[in-house]
Design an enzyme around this catalytic site. Structure first.
Site, PDB file in Angstrom:
ATOM      1  N   TRP A 190       1.176   5.655  -1.712  1.00  0.00           N
ATOM      2  CA  TRP A 190       0.868   6.626  -2.761  1.00  0.00           C
ATOM      3  C   TRP A 190       1.915   6.706  -3.853  1.00  0.00           C
ATOM      4  O   TRP A 190       1.652   7.242  -4.920  1.00  0.00           O
ATOM      5  CB  TRP A 190       0.687   8.004  -2.122  1.00  0.00           C
ATOM      6  N   TYR A 192       0.830  -1.212   0.000  1.00  0.00           N
ATOM      7  CA  TYR A 192       0.000   0.000   0.000  1.00  0.00           C
ATOM      8  C   TYR A 192       0.861   1.256   0.000  1.00  0.00           C
ATOM      9  O   TYR A 192       1.901   1.300   0.651  1.00  0.00           O
ATOM     10  CB  TYR A 192      -0.899   0.006   1.250  1.00  0.00           C
TER      11      TYR A 192
HETATM   12  P1  PGD Z   1       3.714   8.229   1.597  1.00  0.00           P
HETATM   13  O1  PGD Z   1       4.526   9.087   2.505  1.00  0.00           O
HETATM   14  O2  PGD Z   1       3.011   8.909   0.480  1.00  0.00           O
HETATM   15  O3  PGD Z   1       2.672   7.528   2.543  1.00  0.00           O
HETATM   16  O4  PGD Z   1       0.670   6.448   3.439  1.00  0.00           O
HETATM   17  P2  PGD Z   1       1.754   6.249   2.280  1.00  0.00           P
HETATM   18  O5  PGD Z   1       2.542   5.032   2.558  1.00  0.00           O
HETATM   19  O6  PGD Z   1       1.107   6.370   0.946  1.00  0.00           O
HETATM   20  O7  PGD Z   1       4.610   7.032   1.083  1.00  0.00           O
HETATM   21  C1  PGD Z   1       4.940   6.814  -0.238  1.00  0.00           C
HETATM   22  C2  PGD Z   1       6.374   6.319  -0.295  1.00  0.00           C
HETATM   23  O8  PGD Z   1       6.655   6.000  -1.639  1.00  0.00           O
HETATM   24  C3  PGD Z   1       7.403   7.352   0.127  1.00  0.00           C
HETATM   25  O9  PGD Z   1       8.284   6.794   1.067  1.00  0.00           O
HETATM   26  C4  PGD Z   1       8.132   7.708  -1.169  1.00  0.00           C
HETATM   27  O10 PGD Z   1       9.493   8.024  -0.997  1.00  0.00           O
HETATM   28  C5  PGD Z   1       7.970   6.434  -1.964  1.00  0.00           C
HETATM   29  N1  PGD Z   1       8.011   6.628  -3.417  1.00  0.00           N
HETATM   30  C6  PGD Z   1       7.630   7.712  -4.117  1.00  0.00           C
HETATM   31  N2  PGD Z   1       7.807   7.498  -5.429  1.00  0.00           N
HETATM   32  C7  PGD Z   1       8.279   6.248  -5.572  1.00  0.00           C
HETATM   33  C8  PGD Z   1       8.639   5.453  -6.698  1.00  0.00           C
HETATM   34  O11 PGD Z   1       8.523   5.848  -7.849  1.00  0.00           O
HETATM   35  N3  PGD Z   1       9.083   4.196  -6.441  1.00  0.00           N
HETATM   36  C9  PGD Z   1       9.206   3.705  -5.194  1.00  0.00           C
HETATM   37  N4  PGD Z   1       9.651   2.457  -5.053  1.00  0.00           N
HETATM   38  N5  PGD Z   1       8.885   4.447  -4.099  1.00  0.00           N
HETATM   39  C10 PGD Z   1       8.413   5.688  -4.298  1.00  0.00           C
HETATM   40  C11 PGD Z   1      -0.330   7.404   3.349  1.00  0.00           C
HETATM   41  C12 PGD Z   1      -1.478   6.982   4.287  1.00  0.00           C
HETATM   42  O12 PGD Z   1      -1.143   7.302   5.638  1.00  0.00           O
HETATM   43  C13 PGD Z   1      -2.769   7.608   3.962  1.00  0.00           C
HETATM   44  S1  PGD Z   1      -3.236   7.674   2.290  1.00  0.00           S
HETATM   45  C14 PGD Z   1      -3.633   8.007   4.909  1.00  0.00           C
HETATM   46  S2  PGD Z   1      -5.074   8.857   4.482  1.00  0.00           S
HETATM   47  C15 PGD Z   1      -3.457   7.718   6.322  1.00  0.00           C
HETATM   48  N6  PGD Z   1      -3.644   8.869   7.152  1.00  0.00           N
HETATM   49  C16 PGD Z   1      -3.281   8.828   8.435  1.00  0.00           C
HETATM   50  C17 PGD Z   1      -3.856   9.671   9.447  1.00  0.00           C
HETATM   51  O13 PGD Z   1      -4.753  10.487   9.177  1.00  0.00           O
HETATM   52  N7  PGD Z   1      -3.373   9.568  10.704  1.00  0.00           N
HETATM   53  C18 PGD Z   1      -2.431   8.677  11.033  1.00  0.00           C
HETATM   54  N8  PGD Z   1      -1.995   8.625  12.297  1.00  0.00           N
HETATM   55  N9  PGD Z   1      -1.886   7.871  10.109  1.00  0.00           N
HETATM   56  C19 PGD Z   1      -2.276   7.900   8.835  1.00  0.00           C
HETATM   57  N10 PGD Z   1      -1.694   7.072   7.919  1.00  0.00           N
HETATM   58  C20 PGD Z   1      -2.186   6.926   6.555  1.00  0.00           C
END
Ligand code: PGD
Length: 817
Positions: free
Chosen positions: A133, A131
């Protein structure tokens, strides 16, 4: 055929176009320009927002500093213990140096381990839900690439739903049907319709402007800020129901109801009770368009169990004045009223209830299906909610079917790893967790997104092997065995666009890959080649040939529908293509309201289910058959009764997307004393001798974090706001079973890993009970902005990795659920 709009100047001369989840922009690599305010280029990349963007995102400021930051993973790296001793459960993940090795060796080791696990335990033992983004881009989308690879590899255990909307995605189809759920989630009324018709917005969770710059996949024209200005100009009144004043932009005609967190359902019931007892509800609409109202009414007026859910009853729970509750209910009945609930409100235990109760409240007002009235979900939660553009067809990478049918609801990852063979309920089924031996993650950061990170660390100790593709040394990369450095969007070519975007963007490669980073596609192609399906995975195409192929087949589809679209080369040279789209509101609820017999909802009754027979039949105490008030388990006796009397809100950050670009300039500028800023009320601070700028320790039984104090009366007394996304930085401990201390302020160190309910199994990360104190003494340094210790591969002996059974006993204590 409609002729294509003339290609626009996507980027200034000498610049290269690209896009991100927070907006399209152009890059002028190597210009040497320095950052500046007012739209001036930022840093060395000469970043400029897309010329068509009326409200570019401040998050663009993060890109420069992060691109070549010292935390980029520059070479493939393997945890020392894994390289020396081989795969197996261990508590050493996240606690050992890494050994840098060459790509050939890294891919050989990874492919052999994938094959070992599949052959010895079956493909179900591979968790590939992965999972997250990731980054914008239709071809290089990390999960799509990984899922395609694993499907061809033989299959994998997948994950379902999202951390954003875990409760709603499962609940809403029960209440309004599958199509109704889509209409609700994409906004029943568009912003222009709200501006034209709505007199009162009752905004549970507000309309947080900080979130509207982001849409998955990209957004070229940020229109929501302009719509909010138009609402202000139209004089639309907004009742802001939130513990945080910042959840509604200044300028709107606002009544701030500073509610106790997690008590919105009680307030909704109190409002509904007033409507019922003052006969302000629309009986005709309820009879025609809903089912189960009487059961709910008996719960409201107390005939069901002797407790009337009156305004006084609600006031005692939600901390608002009973007379204000009554006045608000009367105003709602007298106006064209939109009742809207942010997605964050369902990210709590019993998160189904605020959604269901708001729907019931809106149904009682009888305005569902009227322009600008009724029920909304997620205005301000995402850039495209309220956009009246159609969901667009965009080019996409085919993933192929997963031969393994196994999945988990995504927020059950720690349970999955800790309890193989354990059972759980989900949407009416009893399911069993498979035994996972290998975790393969690309494009997500579970050590950002999951709750109770101490528990997640224990869970990540269970599998034999954890493989992570990451551009940065995030906490997830640090808890892996094999880390494969991935490129970011600026280092590769792609096609970009969001689901309601106005443009398809030609994402040009602007810089060389950082270090030895490779695209996820190239990494997986290398693995597929070693595993014998390289040709099937790549279909013999280079990445550029893939872009041309995906674009070409998409273009043919559009041309078949009568829309002319430029040739790939013309599109690529122009830098973008403005997508043909007619903008119009959804009419599903309008049609339904007009004639519920001819246009029924896809529910058992064909109507809105205020009481749901199928949900009631499941007999779930944590999600019964109609909306109810349920106190979070952690509260017992009210939030202030226990040792941790403060309510922490862990919401989305304003200075980055989740944990992405936490090392960027905008994110770093907002840190206080080098740590994540926590907002608290001056009265709570004074009671604890905390001053503005102090380092504070926020703690509960699950762990503790250090953060920098910011005093503000923009939060309700008794409430702390610590946004998500500060990179988890656990201070080394003697005993790995101790609750972690995060030196940087990651709130998921404190949140509980409990599901929304047994119906939906969603994420509950939004709230936690905590205490806070001033940190005395020298605080441990933040280390996460440096890479972990890296050893030279030539100096470390290798385990002879051969197919062999896993024999290591798990060293952790047994897990109690
Ligand atoms: P990101 O920081 O976007 O968080 O959680 P998610 O895991 O999606 O992580 C994406 C990762 O992908 C980053 O580490 C980035 O460096 C890496 N990345 C980016 N591009 C690439 C690529 O091309 N290739 C590879 N291999 N990696 C890449 C988000 C999630 O967190 C979401 S959507 C929600 S809504 C939740 N919200 C909450 C909340 O409200 N409160 C708490 N406490 N926790 C939450 N967690 C959730």
């Amino acid at each position: 055929m409609t002729s294509p709009p003339a290609p626009g100047p996507a980027s200034p001369p000498g610049s290269l176009p690209t896009t991100s989840h927070w907006g399209a922009y152009s890059v002028r690599p190597g210009t040497g320009a320095r950052g500046g305010p007012g739209g001036a280029p930022h840093g060395d990349l000469g970043i400029r927002p897309h010329p068509a963007d009326p409200s570019p995102s401040p998050l663009l400021r993060n890109i420069d500093g992060a691109l070549r930051h010292p935390t980029r993973v520059r070479r493939p790296a393997v945890r020392r213990g894994w390289l020396e001793h081989g795969p197996g459960p261990t508590d050493r993940r996240g606690r050992e140096p890494f050994v840098e090795i060459g790509w050939d060796e890294a891919l050989d080791l990874t492919a052999a381990e994938l094959a070992r696990v599949r052959d010895e335990h079956g493909p179900t033992a591979v968790f590939g839900g992965s999972y997250g983004w990731a980054s914008a881009g239709r071809f290089h989308h990390a999960q799509s690439q990984l899922h395609r690879f694993l499907a061809q590899f033989g299959g994998y255990t997948a994950s379902r739903n999202s951390y954003s909307l875990g409760a709603s995605l499962v609940l809403l189809p029960h209440l309004v049907g599958a199509a109704g759920a889509q209409a609700v989630l994409r906004a029943a009324s568009s912003w222009p319709t709200l501006v034209a018709h709505t007199e009162l917005i009752v905004a549970f969770g507000g309309i947080p402007a900080k979130n509207v710059h982001v849409t998955p996949g990209g957004v070229t024209r940020h229109r929501t800020p302009g719509h909010l200005d138009a609402l202000a100009a139209a004089g639309t009144r907004v009742a802001l129901i939130s513990p945080l004043r910042a959840d509604l932009p200044e300028g709107l005609d606002t009544d701030w109801h500073a509610i106790v967190p997690a008590t919105d359902t009680a307030l909704m019931l109190g409002l509904a009770h007033t409507l019922l007892t003052e006969n302000l509800h629309d009986r005709a609409f309820l009879d025609r368009c809903t089912t189960g109202f009487d059961t709910f009414a008996h719960y409201l007026d107390g005939r069901a169990d002797g407790t009337p859910r009156s305004a006084e009853w609600a006031a005692a729970i939600c901390g608002l004045d009973a007379s204000r509750i009554r006045t608000l209910a009367r105003r709602m009945a007298a106006s064209r009223t939109l009742v809207t609930v942010t997605w964050s409100l369902q990210r709590i235990q019993h998160g189904e209830q605020p959604v269901w109760a708001a729907l019931a409240l809106a149904a009682m007002l009888g305005q569902i299906g009227l322009p600008g009235g009724g029920f909304g979900h997620g205005y301000g939660s995402m850039g495209d909610v309220g956009d009246h553009g159609p969901q667009l067809r965009l080019p996409y990478l085919p993933q192929g079917p997963n031969p393994v049918g196994e999945f988990i609801p995504c927020a059950r990852i720690a349970d999955l790893l800790l309890h193989p063979g354990g059972t759980y309920e989900y949407d009416g089924e009893t399911r069993t967790y498979p035994d996972i031996r290998l975790v393969h993650w690309a494009g997500g950061n579970p050590f950002h997104h999951h709750q109770d990170l101490g528990r997640l660390r224990r869970a990540f100790g269970r599998p034999d092997t954890v493989i992570v593709h990451e551009p940065h040394w995030t906490a997830t990369a640090r808890h892996a065995d094999i880390v494969l450095p991935a490129t970011t969007t600026l280092e590769r070519e792609d096609l970009g666009g969001g689901r309601r975007d106005t443009h398809l963007i030609a994402m040009h490669r602007a810089v060389d890959p950082v270090g030895e980073a490779r695209d996820d596609h190239a990494i997986l192609a290398g693995l597929a080649g070693r595993l014998g399906f390289g040709e099937r995975f790549t279909e013999g195409r280079t990445p550029r040939a893939w872009l041309e192929h995906l674009y070409g087949s998409w273009r043919e589809e559009l041309r078949a529908d009568g829309t002319d679209v430029p040739e790939f080369e013309d599109f690529w040279t122009a830098g973008d293509y403005e997508l043909p789209s007619e903008r119009a509101d959804f009419t599903l609820f309008e049609d339904f309201r007009r004639d519920p017999v001819r246009h029924p909802l896809d529910t058992p009754s064909g109507r809105i289910e205020i009481t749901s027979g199928p949900v009631a039949a499941l007999g779930l105490a944590d999600c019964p058959g109609h909306p109810v008030w349920l106190e979070p388990d952690e509260w017992t006796g009210g939030p202030a009764a226990g040792r941790h009397p403060l309510l922490l809100i862990a919401n989305q950050p304003a200075t980055r997307l989740h944990s992405q670009f936490d090392v960027g300039a905008l994110s770093l500028d907002a840190k206080v004393a080098g740590r994540e800023a926590v907002q608290l009320h001056p009265a709570d601070a004074a009671a604890r001798a905390i001053r503005d700028g102090d380092v504070v320790r926020i703690f509960n039984d699950r762990g503790a974090v250090l953060a920098g104090a910011v005093l503000t009366d923009g939060v309700r007394p008794g409430v702390l706001r610590l946004p998500t996304g500060a990179w988890f930085d656990p201070v080394p401990q003697q005993d790995p079973r101790e609750p972690p201390l995060c030196a940087h302020g990651n709130p998921n160190t404190l949140t509980a890993d409990v599901p929304t309910s047994r119906l939906t199994q969603g994420c509950t990360g939004q709230h936690a009970l905590v205490e806070v104190e001033r940190y005395t003494g020298d605080p441990p340094p933040v280390t996460v902005r440096r890479p972990p210790p890296l050893l030279d591969g030539a100096t470390v002996p290798r385990h002879r990795h051969r197919h062999r059974p896993t024999v290591h006993p798990h060293p952790d204590r047994p897990e109690t659920p």
